[in-house]
Design a protein around this motif. Structure first.
Motif, PDB file in Angstrom:
ATOM      1  N   GLN A 595       1.338  -9.991  -2.237  1.00  0.00           N
ATOM      2  CA  GLN A 595      -0.113 -10.157  -2.139  1.00  0.00           C
ATOM      3  C   GLN A 595      -0.615 -10.375  -0.722  1.00  0.00           C
ATOM      4  O   GLN A 595      -1.800 -10.591  -0.526  1.00  0.00           O
ATOM      5  N   LYS A 629       1.115  -6.120  -9.281  1.00  0.00           N
ATOM      6  CA  LYS A 629       0.547  -6.206  -7.938  1.00  0.00           C
ATOM      7  C   LYS A 629       0.327  -4.817  -7.378  1.00  0.00           C
ATOM      8  O   LYS A 629      -0.623  -4.552  -6.667  1.00  0.00           O
ATOM      9  N   ASP A 632      -2.782  -3.603  -8.781  1.00  0.00           N
ATOM     10  CA  ASP A 632      -3.884  -4.358  -8.162  1.00  0.00           C
ATOM     11  C   ASP A 632      -4.280  -3.792  -6.807  1.00  0.00           C
ATOM     12  O   ASP A 632      -5.441  -3.677  -6.475  1.00  0.00           O
ATOM     13  N   SER A 633      -3.244  -3.499  -5.996  1.00  0.00           N
ATOM     14  CA  SER A 633      -3.538  -3.171  -4.603  1.00  0.00           C
ATOM     15  C   SER A 633      -3.941  -1.709  -4.434  1.00  0.00           C
ATOM     16  O   SER A 633      -4.267  -1.284  -3.354  1.00  0.00           O
TER      17      SER A 633
END
Ligand code: BES
Ligand code: ZN
Length: 634
Positions: A595, A629, A632-633
């Motif tokens: 993150q 993740k 998400d990114s």
């Protein structure tokens, strides 16, 4: 017009969502275990007899499980057992007169989380019996979610393989076909056949003097829920800690374990004074290899423990107090379903803190209280609102993922709140009676609430109302009057972190040698967000964080290293990820890397290197986190 139309739709959506939710709440039965297929209203297991061969080459357990069942519903003709990835080779019904009949069986539809129901038809000859036994012959799969088969190189000694189980929450079904719900309690016995040079231990009566030889007998005379079934086999040896307590470990770890856990007998003695008689006979520890996925697991008579507690200074033994305390909260009085997990984990976290106060001192325990409170506050920022209640209405999902700090820290805080309201003496009397009243029973949150109401709230109706308690149990967040733990030593450390960051004091003035590891953890957590790399270098060189022997300090430090992209410590960060396998110590470090905006790929490549040494449950959990993740990114 458009506005109005939009509003109408919004209202319609809200109404719809509301009635759907209400419907769900109405249909929800808190006494029903949504994570088991077993038809426990028709049959209950009373006893289990296992006869298993432990085959390290094939990575499988092979043999038979014989369940003694009581029929509760005379009209019932089918028994449904939980299984996952079991190869069933036959089912026999054994009748009281010694007669044995083959039974027809089939599998129901498989579910990713719940596994596969095994449906056995009762043969005509057994139709009238109210008590009978089912003998299921089977083989586990090498991918059994409960079992980890470690090759020699993943053990401390490096010469012998080692195998251990982790049944909580719903993995017992992947090594034994049974009614895998905490609502049912059973006694058990087992014959376990292993390579002759290895020792088998179970959550049962382990005799410290058992000679090796490859055939071991066990008996668990107290009725336990299935998630407490446990086994381990390896090159393990015993050393005594006290009269009734001791530790099993590979010989390489035995001396360090004896030193680290020297207070175990004293903990047990004090726990009996506080909570009531210890009902289980001996209390031993089993120190496992690093891949053990948890800090500890409260398998009765034999807690399974991570070797990451071996800090050399007894600073992490609150985990032992925790697993021991489960001998009352959890093992003696058990949550009815995983949705009531706070009854196990929150109560245990509270008892753990009480026990630690007696064995050590209040200041140290206040430090731990503050740290877990801060973890709770962090979690409340991200956990979905409907999952923030202590006892949410859960009927889907994976019980392994439920709740985390909510069950633990919010549960602990709730009990602390009651203690504060009624005074320690009255609350201790309440707890003592609670364990006595519900010993060897399984209870729902609602049963607890009624008992609390009758035995504490009504005695002094001015103090805490039933509605106050319901807010803790069923609402998100924390009530306004929730206790706020505090610690002078942690406050001081926090002030020093700020002073050092401002350049007011030098690294050499930070009194780390006088600090508990908990204080050091808090100091690390309190570092301000903006710190240039050369400052972090001074800190690390001065205080030695990257080389700490303490797993919790390492955890706190490497989370910061990853968040701040302090790349000079990345090599040591990777060493941390390879040294430990306990999910708590490594997963947040991977997540912080993934993150930080830059290092998702690095996190993935470090994981690719390290994952072979992790437990399958930890591995799957980190893989899921890194995948999420990635999405998400994007
Ligand atoms: N029973 C738990 C471990 C567990 C929880 C296994 C949920 C599977 C599903 C054990 O007692 C525990 O709480 N361990 C903690 C210890 C800590 C809170 C002191 C851990 O492993 O971190
Ligand atoms: Zn626990």
């Amino acid at each position: 017009m458009r506005e109005k139309f939009g509003l109408t739709i919004l209202v319609a959506i809200l109404l719809c969502a509301c009635s759907k939710k209400e419907q769900h709440e109405q249909d929800y039965d808190p006494a029903h275990d949504y994570f088991s297929y077993a038809n426990t209203e028709q049959f209950v297991t009373e006893h289990l007899a296992l006869d298993l061969v432990v085959d390290f080459d094939a990575r499988e357990l092979r043999g038979a499980a014989t369940l003694t069942l009581q029929k509760l519903d005379s009209a019932a003709t089918e028994i449904v057992l939980d299984t996952r990835d079991l190869d069933i080779t036959g089912v026999q019904v054994l009748l009281a007169d010694g007669e044995s009949v083959a039974a027809d069986y089939r599998f129901g539809e498989s579910d990713k989380v719940k596994g596969t129901p095994l449906i056995v038809s009762l043969p005509q000859a057994a139709a009238a019996a109210t008590k009978f036994s089912l003998q299921v012959t089977y083989t586990t799969s090498p991918g059994s979610t409960a079992l980890q088969w470690l090759p020699p190189k993943l053990t401390a000694g490096g010469k012998h393989p080692l195998m251990f189980s982790q049944s909580q929450a719903i993995h017992a079904r992947s090594w034994v076909p049974l009614q895998d719900t905490p609502a049912v309690r059973l006694t058990y016995e087992a014959t376990i056949r292993t390579p002759p040079e290895l020792l088998a231990v179970m959550s049962a009566n382990n005799d410290p003097l058992t000679p090796r030889g490859g055939e071991y007998q066990f008996e668990m005379p107290q009725p336990i829920p299935s998630y407490l079934l446990a086994i381990a086999v390896g090159n393990i040896y015993f050393a005594p800690l006290g009269e009734q307590t001791g530790v099993y470990a590979e010989p390489e770890l035995l001396d360090a374990s004896v030193f680290e856990f020297a207070d175990t007998q004293e903990m047990l003695d004090q726990a009996e004074i506080l909570f009531g008689p210890y009902e289980w006979g001996r209390y031993d520890l089993l120190v496992l290899p690093p891949s053990f996925p948890y800090g500890g697991m409260e398998n009765p008579r034999l807690s399974f423990i991570t070797p990451s507690l071996l800090a050399g200074d007894r600073s992490l033994v609150s985990v032992i107090a925790h697993e021991l305390a489960h001998s009352w909260s959890g093992n003696l009085v058990t949550n009815a379903t995983w949705r009531d997990g706070w009854l196990n984990e929150g109560m245990t976290s509270y008892l753990e803190s009480r026990l630690m106060e007696v064995i050590y001192d209040k200041a140290r325990v206040d430090e731990e209280r503050v740290l877990s409170y801060q973890e709770l506050l962090l979690d409340l920022e991200t956990v979905r609102l409907n999952m923030q209640a202590l006892a949410p209405r859960l009927d889907v999902g994976d019980p392994d993922d439920f709740q985390g700090t909510i069950h633990y820290s919010k549960g602990q805080l709730f009990l602390q709140y009651l203690e504060n309201a009624y005074g320690r003496d009255a609350f201790d009397r309440f707890l003592f009676a609670y364990f006595d009243t519900f010993a060897f029973q399984t209870i729902t949150t609602e049963r607890f609430l009624d008992y609390l109401d009758e035995n504490l709230l009504q005695a002094d109706s001015s103090t805490v109302s039933r509605a106050d308690v319901e807010e803790w149990l069923y609402q998100p967040g924390l009530p306004d009057n929730a206790p706020v733990p505090s610690s002078k030593t942690l406050d001081d450390a926090e002030a020093l972190a700020a002073a050092w960051a401002e350049g007011e004091i030098d690294v050499t003035e930070i009194p780390i040698a006088n600090w508990s590891p908990q204080t050091t953890v808090h100091f690390i957590n309190s570092l301000p967000a903006e710190l240039p790399d050369d400052q972090l270098t001074k800190l690390d060189e001065g205080l030695g964080f990257s080389d700490t022997r303490n797993a919790e300090i390492g955890r706190a430090w490497f989370i910061q290293v990853a968040k701040r992209r302090y790349t000079p410590a990345y090599e040591k960060l990777e060493r941390h990820l390879n040294r430990f396998g306990r999910g708590r110590l490594i997963e947040p470090v991977y997540i912080a890397l993934a993150q930080n905006g830059t290092d998702l790929e690095l996190a993935r490549s470090m994981f690719a290197t390290a994952r072979g040494a992790y437990h399958p449950l930890t591995e799957a959990s980190i893989a899921r986190a890194l995948e999420a993740k990635g999405i998400d990114s994007k």
